[in-house]
Scaffold this motif. Sequence first.
Motif, PDB file in Angstrom:
ATOM      1  N   VAL A 138       0.826  -1.208   0.000  1.00  0.00           N
ATOM      2  CA  VAL A 138       0.000   0.000   0.000  1.00  0.00           C
ATOM      3  C   VAL A 138       0.862   1.260   0.000  1.00  0.00           C
ATOM      4  CG1 VAL A 138      -1.744   1.303   1.296  1.00  0.00           C
ATOM      5  CG2 VAL A 138      -1.943  -1.179   1.093  1.00  0.00           C
ATOM      6  N   GLU A 139       2.056   1.178   0.592  1.00  0.00           N
ATOM      7  CA  GLU A 139       2.940   2.346   0.638  1.00  0.00           C
ATOM      8  C   GLU A 139       3.295   2.850  -0.762  1.00  0.00           C
ATOM      9  OE1 GLU A 139       4.592   4.222   3.186  1.00  0.00           O
ATOM     10  OE2 GLU A 139       3.045   3.381   4.486  1.00  0.00           O
ATOM     11  N   PHE A 140       3.198   2.001  -1.772  1.00  0.00           N
ATOM     12  CA  PHE A 140       3.497   2.426  -3.134  1.00  0.00           C
ATOM     13  C   PHE A 140       2.471   3.439  -3.649  1.00  0.00           C
ATOM     14  CE2 PHE A 140       6.114  -1.437  -3.214  1.00  0.00           C
ATOM     15  CZ  PHE A 140       7.250  -0.955  -3.852  1.00  0.00           C
ATOM     16  N   VAL A 141       1.251   3.432  -3.083  1.00  0.00           N
ATOM     17  CA  VAL A 141       0.228   4.381  -3.527  1.00  0.00           C
ATOM     18  C   VAL A 141      -0.197   5.323  -2.413  1.00  0.00           C
ATOM     19  CG1 VAL A 141      -0.656   2.841  -5.315  1.00  0.00           C
ATOM     20  CG2 VAL A 141      -1.652   2.754  -3.023  1.00  0.00           C
ATOM     21  N   ARG A 142       0.401   5.181  -1.229  1.00  0.00           N
ATOM     22  CA  ARG A 142       0.066   6.061  -0.109  1.00  0.00           C
ATOM     23  C   ARG A 142       1.106   7.169  -0.009  1.00  0.00           C
ATOM     24  NH1 ARG A 142      -0.147   4.142   6.299  1.00  0.00           N
ATOM     25  NH2 ARG A 142       0.620   6.114   7.154  1.00  0.00           N
ATOM     26  N   LEU A 143       0.652   8.393   0.218  1.00  0.00           N
ATOM     27  CA  LEU A 143       1.588   9.502   0.342  1.00  0.00           C
ATOM     28  C   LEU A 143       2.416   9.360   1.617  1.00  0.00           C
ATOM     29  CD1 LEU A 143      -0.458  12.684  -0.715  1.00  0.00           C
ATOM     30  CD2 LEU A 143       1.241  11.426  -2.038  1.00  0.00           C
ATOM     31  N   PRO A 144       3.712   9.621   1.546  1.00  0.00           N
ATOM     32  CA  PRO A 144       4.532   9.572   2.768  1.00  0.00           C
ATOM     33  C   PRO A 144       4.227  10.775   3.649  1.00  0.00           C
ATOM     34  CG  PRO A 144       5.833  10.414   0.955  1.00  0.00           C
ATOM     35  CD  PRO A 144       4.502  10.004   0.366  1.00  0.00           C
ATOM     36  N   ASP A 145       4.639  10.694   4.914  1.00  0.00           N
ATOM     37  CA  ASP A 145       4.448  11.827   5.814  1.00  0.00           C
ATOM     38  C   ASP A 145       5.182  13.047   5.254  1.00  0.00           C
ATOM     39  OD1 ASP A 145       3.322  10.842   8.766  1.00  0.00           O
ATOM     40  OD2 ASP A 145       4.191   9.263   7.536  1.00  0.00           O
ATOM     41  N   GLN A 146       4.487  14.182   5.288  1.00  0.00           N
ATOM     42  CA  GLN A 146       4.993  15.388   4.628  1.00  0.00           C
ATOM     43  C   GLN A 146       6.360  15.810   5.156  1.00  0.00           C
ATOM     44  OE1 GLN A 146       2.328  18.709   4.902  1.00  0.00           O
ATOM     45  NE2 GLN A 146       3.421  19.925   3.398  1.00  0.00           N
ATOM     46  N   GLN A 147       6.591  15.671   6.477  1.00  0.00           N
ATOM     47  CA  GLN A 147       7.840  16.139   7.059  1.00  0.00           C
ATOM     48  C   GLN A 147       9.017  15.215   6.734  1.00  0.00           C
ATOM     49  OE1 GLN A 147       5.299  14.943   8.706  1.00  0.00           O
ATOM     50  NE2 GLN A 147       5.937  13.518  10.313  1.00  0.00           N
ATOM     51  N   ILE A 148       8.709  14.009   6.193  1.00  0.00           N
ATOM     52  CA  ILE A 148       9.773  13.066   5.851  1.00  0.00           C
ATOM     53  C   ILE A 148       9.915  12.913   4.343  1.00  0.00           C
ATOM     54  CG2 ILE A 148      10.545  10.669   6.047  1.00  0.00           C
ATOM     55  CD1 ILE A 148       9.217  10.500   8.721  1.00  0.00           C
ATOM     56  N   GLY A 149       8.794  12.731   3.660  1.00  0.00           N
ATOM     57  CA  GLY A 149       8.845  12.505   2.224  1.00  0.00           C
ATOM     58  C   GLY A 149       9.407  11.130   1.901  1.00  0.00           C
ATOM     59  N   LEU A 165      12.389   8.558   1.149  1.00  0.00           N
ATOM     60  CA  LEU A 165      13.743   8.452   1.667  1.00  0.00           C
ATOM     61  C   LEU A 165      14.738   8.215   0.545  1.00  0.00           C
ATOM     62  CD1 LEU A 165      12.978   6.201   4.766  1.00  0.00           C
ATOM     63  CD2 LEU A 165      13.157   8.696   4.680  1.00  0.00           C
ATOM     64  N   TYR A 166      15.912   8.758   0.734  1.00  0.00           N
ATOM     65  CA  TYR A 166      17.018   8.589  -0.223  1.00  0.00           C
ATOM     66  C   TYR A 166      16.660   9.073  -1.623  1.00  0.00           C
ATOM     67  CZ  TYR A 166      18.286   5.528   3.642  1.00  0.00           C
ATOM     68  OH  TYR A 166      18.536   5.013   4.887  1.00  0.00           O
ATOM     69  N   GLY A 167      15.708  10.011  -1.683  1.00  0.00           N
ATOM     70  CA  GLY A 167      15.350  10.618  -2.955  1.00  0.00           C
ATOM     71  C   GLY A 167      14.647   9.701  -3.923  1.00  0.00           C
ATOM     72  N   GLY A 168      14.136   8.579  -3.447  1.00  0.00           N
ATOM     73  CA  GLY A 168      13.501   7.613  -4.341  1.00  0.00           C
ATOM     74  C   GLY A 168      12.092   7.290  -3.935  1.00  0.00           C
ATOM     75  N   TRP A 169      11.755   5.979  -3.913  1.00  0.00           N
ATOM     76  CA  TRP A 169      10.393   5.541  -3.651  1.00  0.00           C
ATOM     77  C   TRP A 169      10.234   4.959  -2.255  1.00  0.00           C
ATOM     78  CZ3 TRP A 169      10.980   0.534  -2.341  1.00  0.00           C
ATOM     79  CH2 TRP A 169      12.096  -0.143  -2.863  1.00  0.00           C
ATOM     80  N   LEU A 170      11.326   4.790  -1.522  1.00  0.00           N
ATOM     81  CA  LEU A 170      11.274   4.177  -0.203  1.00  0.00           C
ATOM     82  C   LEU A 170      10.630   5.121   0.808  1.00  0.00           C
ATOM     83  CD1 LEU A 170      12.202   1.636   1.403  1.00  0.00           C
ATOM     84  CD2 LEU A 170      14.267   2.933   1.989  1.00  0.00           C
ATOM     85  N   THR A 171       9.741   4.589   1.642  1.00  0.00           N
ATOM     86  CA  THR A 171       9.080   5.394   2.674  1.00  0.00           C
ATOM     87  C   THR A 171       9.445   4.857   4.058  1.00  0.00           C
ATOM     88  OG1 THR A 171       7.084   4.032   2.815  1.00  0.00           O
ATOM     89  CG2 THR A 171       7.138   5.746   1.104  1.00  0.00           C
ATOM     90  N   MET A 172       9.180   5.665   5.068  1.00  0.00           N
ATOM     91  CA  MET A 172       9.445   5.234   6.433  1.00  0.00           C
ATOM     92  C   MET A 172       8.590   4.030   6.797  1.00  0.00           C
ATOM     93  SD  MET A 172      11.170   5.537   9.181  1.00  0.00           S
ATOM     94  CE  MET A 172      11.975   7.157   9.135  1.00  0.00           C
TER      95      MET A 172
END
Length: 288
Positions: free
Chosen positions: A234-245, A247-254
């Motif tokens: 689901v993280e592939f279509v869910r927006l990451p937390d705004q203050q983090i975005g 990670l590593y300038g790519g598609w990885l999220t917290m």
Amino acid sequence: MAEPAKGQTLPFPDIDPIAFAIGPFAIRWYALAYLFGVILGAAYGYLLLRNARLWAEGRPPFKAEDIWDFAFWAMLSIVIGGRLGYVLFYNLGYYLENPAQIVNTLDGGMSYHGGMVGLILAVVVFTRVRGGNWLSGLDLIAAVGTIGLLLGRLANFINAELYGAPTDLPWGVVFPTDPLQVPRHPSQLYEAALEGLVLFLVIRFVTHIALGLRRPGLVAGIFGIGYSLARIAVEFVRLPDQQIGYLYGGWLTMGMLLSLPMLLIGVGLVVYAATRREPLLRRPEALS
């Protein structure tokens, strides 16, 4: 950015995030989701604990009536762990500058992974104090935890938070809190379906048909694997937390990053439970 397509979106239900108010005190659906998640989870756990044939040697991790004491532990551990997890993993810089805000949960900042760590610690301590198998204790909370996940994600949807990326799919939703007002993936509902309903049905099959609770650690491992895979997907279509975005300038999220250790631990528990010698099932009278 795509504009909303008329006739091709699902209407957002106009549900007030505040369930009801008594004078200046407002009760939110999110708080009720936590409360009823624990209550319903405890009720389901009570039924599991009463069914001695499901457990290794006919012995559950603790007595069925003790589940109501544990429910209090569970509520505290989820709230404290969830809040500390959010502070540490999602917005540490802000809270270091504003330490008084750490206890202010009105901003909605809660981490599922932090809450899960708190809950695991609580069940291990609670089970060991009562002389039970702590792995079976983890199996118990894995079997009931999907109920809280389902209610929590539905509350996220009502709050119009944690929504997904823009989409042109016919079930896209325009959330009232979205400044761009474009159709987005209802990622909260995706998670409610996968982490809540589907995972509950899978674990129900394991506990009652495959008798997986007789192998301590198996159900907990399956939960860890199932939740992690669902969350990462689901993280592939869910927006990451705004203050983090991202990670590593790519598609990885917290969310993905925090799910990976849970996935590995889940695999380890399944391998351990499946390869250890299964004890003989004793008669249910062993509980007396």
